[in-house]
Design an enzyme around this catalytic site. Structure first.
Site, short mmCIF file in Angstrom:
data_model
loop_
_atom_site.label_atom_id
_atom_site.label_comp_id
_atom_site.label_asym_id
_atom_site.label_seq_id
_atom_site.Cartn_x
_atom_site.Cartn_y
_atom_site.Cartn_z
N THR A 92 39.51 40.21 39.89
CA THR A 92 40.68 40.96 40.33
C THR A 92 40.29 41.92 41.44
OG1 THR A 92 40.33 42.82 38.83
CG2 THR A 92 41.53 40.91 37.93
N HIS A 94 40.28 44.98 41.41
CA HIS A 94 39.82 46.26 40.84
C HIS A 94 38.52 46.72 41.51
CE1 HIS A 94 39.51 49.36 37.76
NE2 HIS A 94 38.24 49.01 37.57
#
Length: 161
Positions: A92, A94
């Site tokens: 992701t 992130h």
């Protein structure tokens, strides 16, 4: 006459250092801390539990490094702060958010406080790469400690603002 300013690794006398370590990926960050403390100890910093030269603060993750570093830098107690973290790319976005905020935040702390803050946050694609940088091949914690000694000494040698 031109002045040349350089930091020294042997000028640890009176230097107070704070190390801020992220618990997330502590398999890696604990190894970085170990390498960091080994280097500091070998260069004359008291790394014992009773040390008045060194303090260690643990934070949840690399995202939290800037806030605690800022508080420690503003305290006037430390001449240099070392941040240690490990952000490993996942599936992701992130990773990009954490790395960007940690790096910008740490740089801002250093500029706003005038206290050198060493960016010791590994940013790797895999856990294997992180472990290689935390001791399997070499321990970058050692390098971050050398940077801290050099910057702490250099800032002390610069003319007052």
């Amino acid at each position: 006459v031109m002045a040349t300013f350089e930091g020294r690794f042997t000028d640890a006398q009176g230097l107070r250092i704070a190390v801020v370590v992220a618990r997330f990926n502590d398999l890696v960050t604990a190894k970085l801390l170990s390498g960091c403390l080994d280097c500091l100890g070998r260069h004359g910093i008291d790394t014992s539990a009773e040390s008045s030269q060194l303090d260690v603060a643990w934070v949840p993750g690399s995202f939290e490094l800037p806030l605690v570093s800022q508080q420690l830098a503003r305290s006037g107690r430390y001449q240099v702060v070392i941040t240690l973290g490990a952000v490993i790319r996942g599936d992701t976005p992130h990773f990009d958010v954490v790395v960007a905020e940690a790096s910008k935040g740490i740089a801002t702390v250093s500029r706003e406080t005038g206290v050198p803050v060493i960016f010791g946050v590994l940013t790797t694609d895999t856990m294997q790469q992180a472990l290689e940088r935390a001791g399997i091949k070499s321990n970058l914690g050692w390098s971050y400690a050398l940077q801290a000694l050099e910057m702490g000494s250099l800032v002390k040698a610069l003319p007052a603002a």
